[in-house]
Design a protein around this motif. Structure first.
Motif, PDB file in Angstrom:
ATOM      1  N   ILE A 195       0.885  -1.168   0.000  1.00  9.09           N
ATOM      2  CA  ILE A 195       0.000   0.000   0.000  1.00  9.09           C
ATOM      3  C   ILE A 195       0.918   1.213   0.000  1.00  9.09           C
ATOM      4  N   LEU A 196       1.149   1.753  -1.189  1.00 10.80           N
ATOM      5  CA  LEU A 196       2.194   2.765  -1.375  1.00 10.80           C
ATOM      6  C   LEU A 196       1.604   4.159  -1.537  1.00 10.80           C
ATOM      7  N   PHE A 197       1.935   5.031  -0.596  1.00  8.84           N
ATOM      8  CA  PHE A 197       1.514   6.424  -0.625  1.00  8.84           C
ATOM      9  C   PHE A 197       2.642   7.292  -1.173  1.00  8.84           C
ATOM     10  N   GLY A 198       2.270   8.257  -1.999  1.00  3.08           N
ATOM     11  CA  GLY A 198       3.250   9.186  -2.538  1.00  3.08           C
ATOM     12  C   GLY A 198       2.688  10.593  -2.591  1.00  3.08           C
ATOM     13  N   GLU A 199       3.479  11.509  -3.143  1.00  2.00           N
ATOM     14  CA  GLU A 199       3.062  12.900  -3.346  1.00  2.00           C
ATOM     15  C   GLU A 199       3.006  13.157  -4.842  1.00  2.00           C
ATOM     16  N   GLY A 200       1.815  13.474  -5.343  1.00  2.83           N
ATOM     17  CA  GLY A 200       1.646  13.742  -6.759  1.00  2.83           C
ATOM     18  C   GLY A 200       1.309  15.192  -7.028  1.00  2.83           C
ATOM     19  N   GLU A 201       0.934  15.490  -8.256  1.00  6.78           N
ATOM     20  CA  GLU A 201       0.609  16.859  -8.637  1.00  6.78           C
ATOM     21  C   GLU A 201      -0.592  17.386  -7.868  1.00  6.78           C
ATOM     22  N   ARG A 202      -1.477  16.450  -7.459  1.00 12.31           N
ATOM     23  CA  ARG A 202      -2.675  16.849  -6.715  1.00 12.31           C
ATOM     24  C   ARG A 202      -2.560  16.504  -5.236  1.00 12.31           C
ATOM     25  N   GLY A 203      -1.351  16.360  -4.759  1.00 13.00           N
ATOM     26  CA  GLY A 203      -1.150  16.083  -3.348  1.00 13.00           C
ATOM     27  C   GLY A 203      -0.965  14.601  -3.071  1.00 13.00           C
ATOM     28  N   PRO A 204      -1.252  14.164  -1.850  1.00 14.08           N
ATOM     29  CA  PRO A 204      -1.083  12.759  -1.478  1.00 14.08           C
ATOM     30  C   PRO A 204      -1.843  11.829  -2.407  1.00 14.08           C
ATOM     31  N   GLU A 205      -1.213  10.698  -2.746  1.00 17.02           N
ATOM     32  CA  GLU A 205      -1.835   9.761  -3.675  1.00 17.02           C
ATOM     33  C   GLU A 205      -1.468   8.333  -3.306  1.00 17.02           C
ATOM     34  N   LEU A 206      -2.191   7.389  -3.928  1.00 19.71           N
ATOM     35  CA  LEU A 206      -2.017   5.970  -3.657  1.00 19.71           C
ATOM     36  C   LEU A 206      -1.792   5.232  -4.975  1.00 19.71           C
ATOM     37  N   LEU A 207      -0.837   4.296  -4.979  1.00 23.55           N
ATOM     38  CA  LEU A 207      -0.528   3.529  -6.190  1.00 23.55           C
ATOM     39  C   LEU A 207      -1.435   2.303  -6.294  1.00 23.55           C
ATOM     40  N   LEU A 208      -2.068   2.148  -7.448  1.00 26.61           N
ATOM     41  CA  LEU A 208      -2.901   0.984  -7.725  1.00 26.61           C
ATOM     42  C   LEU A 208      -2.573   0.442  -9.109  1.00 26.61           C
ATOM     43  N   MET A 209      -3.029  -0.754  -9.378  1.00 25.39           N
ATOM     44  CA  MET A 209      -2.894  -1.351 -10.700  1.00 25.39           C
ATOM     45  C   MET A 209      -4.183  -2.069 -11.053  1.00 25.39           C
ATOM     46  N   GLU A 210      -4.393  -2.268 -12.329  1.00 25.98           N
ATOM     47  CA  GLU A 210      -5.574  -3.000 -12.797  1.00 25.98           C
ATOM     48  C   GLU A 210      -5.122  -4.324 -13.387  1.00 25.98           C
ATOM     49  N   ARG A 211      -5.652  -5.393 -12.848  1.00 25.42           N
ATOM     50  CA  ARG A 211      -5.259  -6.716 -13.283  1.00 25.42           C
ATOM     51  C   ARG A 211      -5.757  -6.984 -14.702  1.00 25.42           C
ATOM     52  N   ALA A 212      -5.004  -7.755 -15.461  1.00 26.89           N
ATOM     53  CA  ALA A 212      -5.373  -8.081 -16.842  1.00 26.89           C
ATOM     54  C   ALA A 212      -6.711  -8.818 -16.864  1.00 26.89           C
ATOM     55  N   GLY A 213      -7.500  -8.552 -17.877  1.00 26.00           N
ATOM     56  CA  GLY A 213      -8.815  -9.169 -17.988  1.00 26.00           C
ATOM     57  C   GLY A 213      -8.776 -10.649 -18.301  1.00 26.00           C
ATOM     58  N   THR A 214      -7.602 -11.157 -18.677  1.00 23.86           N
ATOM     59  CA  THR A 214      -7.483 -12.565 -19.039  1.00 23.86           C
ATOM     60  C   THR A 214      -7.076 -13.454 -17.857  1.00 23.86           C
ATOM     61  N   LEU A 215      -6.793 -12.859 -16.719  1.00 18.84           N
ATOM     62  CA  LEU A 215      -6.372 -13.651 -15.563  1.00 18.84           C
ATOM     63  C   LEU A 215      -7.541 -14.467 -15.009  1.00 18.84           C
ATOM     64  N   ARG A 216      -7.220 -15.619 -14.452  1.00 24.35           N
ATOM     65  CA  ARG A 216      -8.269 -16.462 -13.858  1.00 24.35           C
ATOM     66  C   ARG A 216      -8.746 -15.901 -12.527  1.00 24.35           C
ATOM     67  N   SER A 217      -7.839 -15.271 -11.780  1.00 27.25           N
ATOM     68  CA  SER A 217      -8.177 -14.755 -10.468  1.00 27.25           C
ATOM     69  C   SER A 217      -8.366 -13.243 -10.514  1.00 27.25           C
ATOM     70  N   HIS A 218      -9.564 -12.782 -10.163  1.00 26.63           N
ATOM     71  CA  HIS A 218      -9.882 -11.353 -10.096  1.00 26.63           C
ATOM     72  C   HIS A 218      -9.544 -10.603 -11.385  1.00 26.63           C
ATOM     73  N   PRO A 219      -9.976 -11.081 -12.560  1.00 24.54           N
ATOM     74  CA  PRO A 219      -9.640 -10.399 -13.819  1.00 24.54           C
ATOM     75  C   PRO A 219     -10.210  -8.989 -13.878  1.00 24.54           C
ATOM     76  N   GLY A 220      -9.398  -8.055 -14.378  1.00 26.64           N
ATOM     77  CA  GLY A 220      -9.837  -6.687 -14.585  1.00 26.64           C
ATOM     78  C   GLY A 220     -10.059  -5.874 -13.322  1.00 26.64           C
ATOM     79  N   GLN A 221      -9.723  -6.417 -12.176  1.00 22.55           N
ATOM     80  CA  GLN A 221     -10.011  -5.741 -10.918  1.00 22.55           C
ATOM     81  C   GLN A 221      -8.841  -4.877 -10.472  1.00 22.55           C
ATOM     82  N   PRO A 222      -9.115  -3.615 -10.081  1.00 24.86           N
ATOM     83  CA  PRO A 222      -8.050  -2.792  -9.510  1.00 24.86           C
ATOM     84  C   PRO A 222      -7.562  -3.392  -8.193  1.00 24.86           C
ATOM     85  N   SER A 223      -6.278  -3.272  -7.925  1.00 26.56           N
ATOM     86  CA  SER A 223      -5.716  -3.872  -6.720  1.00 26.56           C
ATOM     87  C   SER A 223      -4.430  -3.163  -6.334  1.00 26.56           C
ATOM     88  N   PHE A 224      -3.948  -3.493  -5.131  1.00 27.31           N
ATOM     89  CA  PHE A 224      -2.603  -3.101  -4.744  1.00 27.31           C
ATOM     90  C   PHE A 224      -1.620  -4.030  -5.440  1.00 27.31           C
TER      91      PHE A 224
END
Length: 253
Positions: A78-107
């Motif tokens: 759970i990575l917090f940083g400082e961006g152009e709009r202030g404090p922010e959080l890093l997320l990623m979106e899982r590939a839609g072809t994955l068997r587990s949680h496809p297309g779901q944003p996650s840490f």
């Protein structure tokens, strides 16, 4: 202040950790930092660090690791940083072809590997950083680990998850490393996560419901949204929002 991380610490926050100069040195064979320290955190992150030291597992989720010890050990960053709009959080979106949680944003995160080390000490920290590097190209040398939340459980995948809190002290470029696993990598301003207009309750056809965030053209729900919701709450950032506003999910979710 630098702490040694243990599972006992994770279950009760970091307040009972033994103080040491480093937690397992500089990461051993992995070469990844394994210290937990709150030194030099920006003021806005202090409430998160304080909450991590005191929060109980039951305050984060009703899904807790089986007492039998079953489940696959894993960790997320759970990575917090400082961006152009202030404090922010890093997320990623899982590939839609994955068997587990496809297309779901996650840490960023995943299962512990043997080379990560002892799962009861530095293993989850190294795994969180290693997985984040593999999935987003993050340079772990720019990350300061400042806390560890209690271990939680994802029943659908039988993962026992250790949430590792990080401060992006030295930001580096991030992006999709393997399109087969990740669709995109993005940051979300904390201001958007706390904006009542971006909050809702996600409802699965199975009847399960939980917090959700509509941010950066993504619907963040499930485990990730649940953890964000609790961090926002216990850090004192939560603003009143309409819990009756529902976002339906489909069976593929």
């Amino acid at each position: 202040m630098t702490h040694t991380y243990t599972h006992g610490t994770a279950q009760a926050g970091n307040g009972s950790a033994e103080e040491s100069d480093r937690a397992g040195g500089e990461g051993g064979a992995s070469g990844l930092p394994a210290a937990v320290t709150t030194d030099g955190l920006p003021g806005w992150l202090v409430p998160v660090a304080d909450a991590a030291r005191t929060v109980r597992p039951q305050q984060l989720s009703r899904f807790l690791p089986p007492e039998s010890g079953a489940g696959r050990q894993s960790a997320v960053l759970i990575l917090f940083g400082e961006g152009e709009r202030g404090p922010e959080l890093l997320l990623m979106e899982r590939a839609g072809t994955l068997r587990s949680h496809p297309g779901q944003p996650s840490f960023p995160g995943g299962a512990l590997d043997p080379e990560d080390g002892d799962q009861a000490t530095v293993g989850p920290l190294r795994a969180a950083l290693r997985e984040a590097e593999e999935e987003t190209g993050l340079d772990p040398r720019g990350v300061q680990i400042f806390g560890v939340l209690p271990r939680l459980y994802i029943p659908v995948s039988s993962f026992v998850v250790t949430p590792v809190l990080g401060w992006w002290r030295t930001p580096t470029p991030v992006g999709v490393v393997d399109p087969a696993e990740t669709a995109r990598v993005f940051t979300v301003p904390v201001a958007d996560l706390t904006d009542p207009a971006n909050r809702a309750t996600a409802v699965h056809p199975s009847g399960h419901s939980g917090p959700a965030f509509l941010v950066e053209s993504a619907l963040v729900w499930g485990f990730t949204a649940g953890v964000i919701d609790r961090i926002v709450h216990y850090a004192g950032w939560e603003r009143p929002w309409d819990r009756t506003r529902q976002v339906p999910l489909d069976w593929r979710a």
